[in-house]
Each structure stands twice: as C-alpha cells, then as structure tokens.
Write a protein that holds these residues in place. Sequence first.
Motif, PDB file in Angstrom:
ATOM      1  N   ALA A  70       2.378  14.589   3.159  1.00  0.00           N
ATOM      2  CA  ALA A  70       1.742  14.067   2.173  1.00  0.00           C
ATOM      3  C   ALA A  70       1.816  14.843   0.870  1.00  0.00           C
ATOM      4  O   ALA A  70       1.959  13.927  -0.046  1.00  0.00           O
ATOM      5  N   ASN A  74       3.869  11.994  -2.010  1.00  0.00           N
ATOM      6  CA  ASN A  74       2.779  11.711  -3.252  1.00  0.00           C
ATOM      7  C   ASN A  74       3.393  12.123  -4.607  1.00  0.00           C
ATOM      8  O   ASN A  74       2.914  11.795  -5.591  1.00  0.00           O
ATOM      9  N   THR A  75       4.284  13.120  -4.560  1.00  0.00           N
ATOM     10  CA  THR A  75       4.502  14.041  -5.898  1.00  0.00           C
ATOM     11  C   THR A  75       5.923  13.964  -6.169  1.00  0.00           C
ATOM     12  O   THR A  75       6.422  14.076  -7.362  1.00  0.00           O
ATOM     13  N   LEU A 214      -1.809  15.413  -9.122  1.00  0.00           N
ATOM     14  CA  LEU A 214      -2.309  13.914  -9.155  1.00  0.00           C
ATOM     15  C   LEU A 214      -1.493  13.182 -10.180  1.00  0.00           C
ATOM     16  O   LEU A 214      -1.242  12.071  -9.940  1.00  0.00           O
ATOM     17  N   ARG A 217       1.991  11.697  -9.254  1.00  0.00           N
ATOM     18  CA  ARG A 217       2.101  10.518  -8.472  1.00  0.00           C
ATOM     19  C   ARG A 217       2.563   9.545  -9.280  1.00  0.00           C
ATOM     20  O   ARG A 217       3.234   8.496  -8.662  1.00  0.00           O
ATOM     21  N   ALA A 220       6.309   9.412  -8.699  1.00  0.00           N
ATOM     22  CA  ALA A 220       6.824   9.595  -7.639  1.00  0.00           C
ATOM     23  C   ALA A 220       7.231   8.517  -6.804  1.00  0.00           C
ATOM     24  O   ALA A 220       6.634   7.459  -6.757  1.00  0.00           O
ATOM     25  N   ARG A 224       5.640   5.914   0.885  1.00  0.00           N
ATOM     26  CA  ARG A 224       4.517   6.282   1.594  1.00  0.00           C
ATOM     27  C   ARG A 224       3.477   5.210   1.906  1.00  0.00           C
ATOM     28  O   ARG A 224       3.370   4.411   0.980  1.00  0.00           O
ATOM     29  N   ASP A 228      -0.595   7.794   1.577  1.00  0.00           N
ATOM     30  CA  ASP A 228      -0.668   7.672   0.219  1.00  0.00           C
ATOM     31  C   ASP A 228      -2.113   8.139  -0.507  1.00  0.00           C
ATOM     32  O   ASP A 228      -2.967   7.575   0.015  1.00  0.00           O
ATOM     33  N   PHE A 229      -1.893   8.998  -1.242  1.00  0.00           N
ATOM     34  CA  PHE A 229      -3.131   9.645  -2.148  1.00  0.00           C
ATOM     35  C   PHE A 229      -3.848   8.253  -2.705  1.00  0.00           C
ATOM     36  O   PHE A 229      -5.296   8.764  -2.773  1.00  0.00           O
ATOM     37  N   GLY A 230      -3.151   7.617  -3.336  1.00  0.00           N
ATOM     38  CA  GLY A 230      -3.826   6.516  -3.878  1.00  0.00           C
ATOM     39  C   GLY A 230      -4.800   5.699  -3.025  1.00  0.00           C
ATOM     40  O   GLY A 230      -5.818   5.115  -3.555  1.00  0.00           O
ATOM     41  N   ASP A 231      -4.553   5.322  -1.766  1.00  0.00           N
ATOM     42  CA  ASP A 231      -5.269   4.714  -1.082  1.00  0.00           C
ATOM     43  C   ASP A 231      -6.444   5.552  -0.704  1.00  0.00           C
ATOM     44  O   ASP A 231      -7.681   4.806  -0.494  1.00  0.00           O
TER      45      ASP A 231
END
Length: 422
Positions: A70, A74-75, A214, A217, A220, A224, A228-231
């Motif tokens: 993760a 994400n980055t 963050l 992202r 990036a 993913r 996914d950090f966005g979700d």
Amino acid sequence: MPGRNFLFVPGPTNVPERILRAMDRAMEDHRSSAFPELATGLLRDLRRVFKTTTGQAFIFPATGTGGWEAALVNTRSPGDRILAPRYGQFSHLWIDLAQRHGLRVDVIDVEWGEGAPADRIGEILSQDKEHEIKGILIVHNETATGVTSDIGAVRNAIDAAQHPALLYVDGVSSIGSIDFRMDEWKVDLAITGSQKGLMLPAGLGIVCASPKALAAREQAKCPRAFFDFGDMIKANATGYFPYTPSIPMLYGLRESLAMLSEEGLDNIFARHQRLADGVRAAVRAWGLKLCAKAPKWYSNTVSAIMTPEGTNAADVIDVAFRRYNLALGAGLARLAGKLFRIGHLGDLNELMLLGAIAGAEMAMRDVGLQVTSGIGVAAAAEHYRSTAAPLAPRATAGQSPEAPLPPGAKPSPPPPRTAVRA
C-alpha cells in the motif's frame, strides 16, 4: 499436551485475555449509523501510537506485507528509482516486492547483523544531484537478525544531503514496542501489522502517511485497487470503509489502543528494554552470541541467538516445541540452522520470559550444546530482580495503603516472614 503453549516467536505474539474478550462479540452491520464511532476513534488514536499529529492512518484487512504494498503503490510509478539497504530477510522481501511492481531498486548490501548504514545512504543521496531517487526503504527492526536501525540518523543523513526522497519505514516489529517518532523523524510512510506490539491476531496491515506522502498520490502511476488510499480517504471521512472490514479485529484494536494508553508508551518502551536486557544476560551466561554485531544494533523485541559452529539451531527449535511446548523463532534464509530467536514483545512479563529461557536452555542441553543447567535462567532472573521497581508499603489488616495514621501513632512493624529454604 497439558498447560499453555509458550509462544515466543517474534510474531504473532500473545493476545491478552482482555483483547480476546473484546473480539468475542456478535457480528454487526458495518454500514450502520453507529459504526463511525468505532472507526473514527481508531483512526484518531492510532496517530498517538505512531507519534504523529499530521499523519493519516489507514487500516487494511491485510498484514505488514500488505502495508508495504500500500505504501509503495500509492506514492510511486513504475520505473521510479528507490534506495534500499538489505540487512535481513524482511528488508530483502520488501525489496523484492518493490521490484515486482516495476520499481528500480538500488540495493545497499549490508552484513546481516548490522543495521541501516546512515552514512552510506547520505553519501549516495549527496551524489544524486538530479534527485532521481524517489524513496528510501528502511526496516526499523529487522526481525530475522534481531537488529534495530537508527531512523533518526537516517533522517539526519537525508536532510544533510538536502534530498526530497520519501522515507518509508517498516515498523512492523517495533511500533508499539520500541520508540517510534513519525513526526520527529519526518517519516513519510510508516507500516505496522496487528500481530506484534499491538497484541492482536494477524489480519490488519496499518499504514500512516504524512502530508508529503499523500501529495505524492497525485503523480503515482502504480496500479492499485484494494490498497488505494483514495478509496480509503473517501470512505474513512464518513467513518466507514470501502469494503467489508474485519469487525472483531477492529474491536480488538480498540481494546489494544486502550491498553497501550493506560500503560503509557514510554513505560512500554522501558518494559521492553528491561525484558530484552534479561534475555541478553542469559545469552552471555550461556557463552553464546547474538546475531546483532554490536550493542547499538540490539533489538528490544527479538533476540537472534547464534548456536556454535557445526551445530544445527533447527534441532533446538524442534526439541523445544515437541518436548516442552515452546515455540521459538527459526533462522531465515542464509541464517537457517545458524540461530534461534526468542521474541520478547507485546503482552509479556518477567516470569513468562524466564519460562522461555528455561525451555530454550533445556532444549539446547537435550541436543548436545554445552550449556550449564540453570545458568541462563539465573542470570536473567537476577537482572529482573535487581532492576524491579520498589514496591509500595503493604497495608496492615483493616487499613488501606492510603489511610493516614492517627496523631502520635507509629507504623506497625511488618508481619514476620515464614522461613523458606534458600
């Protein structure tokens, strides 16, 4: 076999009864209007464990390996250049994961038994004038070798080189047990798992991301979906998750964070160091050596104990398990058969560790190692006895410890002790 299994691998660790009871509950609707109270409290309180006021925590139904993935996907984008020292099996595995995602990893090979080489990292970054290196991967506590790296020194090296690379830190076997300072060390992605210092079963991969991470992202390009950090950001904002979470694990985490808060992180770190010092006293008494090459690398959560040349440490582990119901950690990869590991983290006290030391001692003697019976146990016990905190005065019958004495009264002498054989 009667009695409890003595679990002394460096993870999973012992789960306290209090956490098990918190997890033992009926299932509930994770979309209900009551659920956000649990989720938002967890995400808030995790920041205290990471020691951050600006980082954002993410909870995935995964493990530390999921946290590695993760943090990277994400980055980063395929083809990005990463710098990573390799000084144990887990730093090796993180490098392998990064390479599978198409990242170009510049590997600094370090002797297993040493930690992250801050000076070499600084030199390499100083030479990277175009800032092609986008991230640095550091395993804070290398479980395979019992080595803890100095993250503060790595951060100082990055800053001295005036380099903008993101700092990724695996804190799977350190966070919640060894001092970790996300904001002070300017860690951008910190990763842990539920089954170590958090004292839970395996099943949660937890990542804390800095504002700088963050922001990365947006550029990036690594694919993913699940991670996914966005979700997560979108769902967490209202107290929910983008998919079904492990509800019992979340309630266990709620209780874990309460226990950590009650004991206090500084007290937890001091307890782990004291317990580890006792194990190290036992190792010295046995006449054996740790895999860690110098005291500055010694881990307070796991001791990797080398067995003499020509012996097979796997035999010690096998006998300890089958004869004494004691689970010890094995040597991994190039260290297979060369060492056994005693994990000393999480829900743990002196007598529990003395049991593990005794079992390891008996197993070593059973397989022919020349260890004097009781010598390691005695060394550890003396360390714990001599470093124990003073006890508060015991109340006499009918009087609470806090009750003041009447004017002019003298304290009663303690009751006589029953004689015991030394």
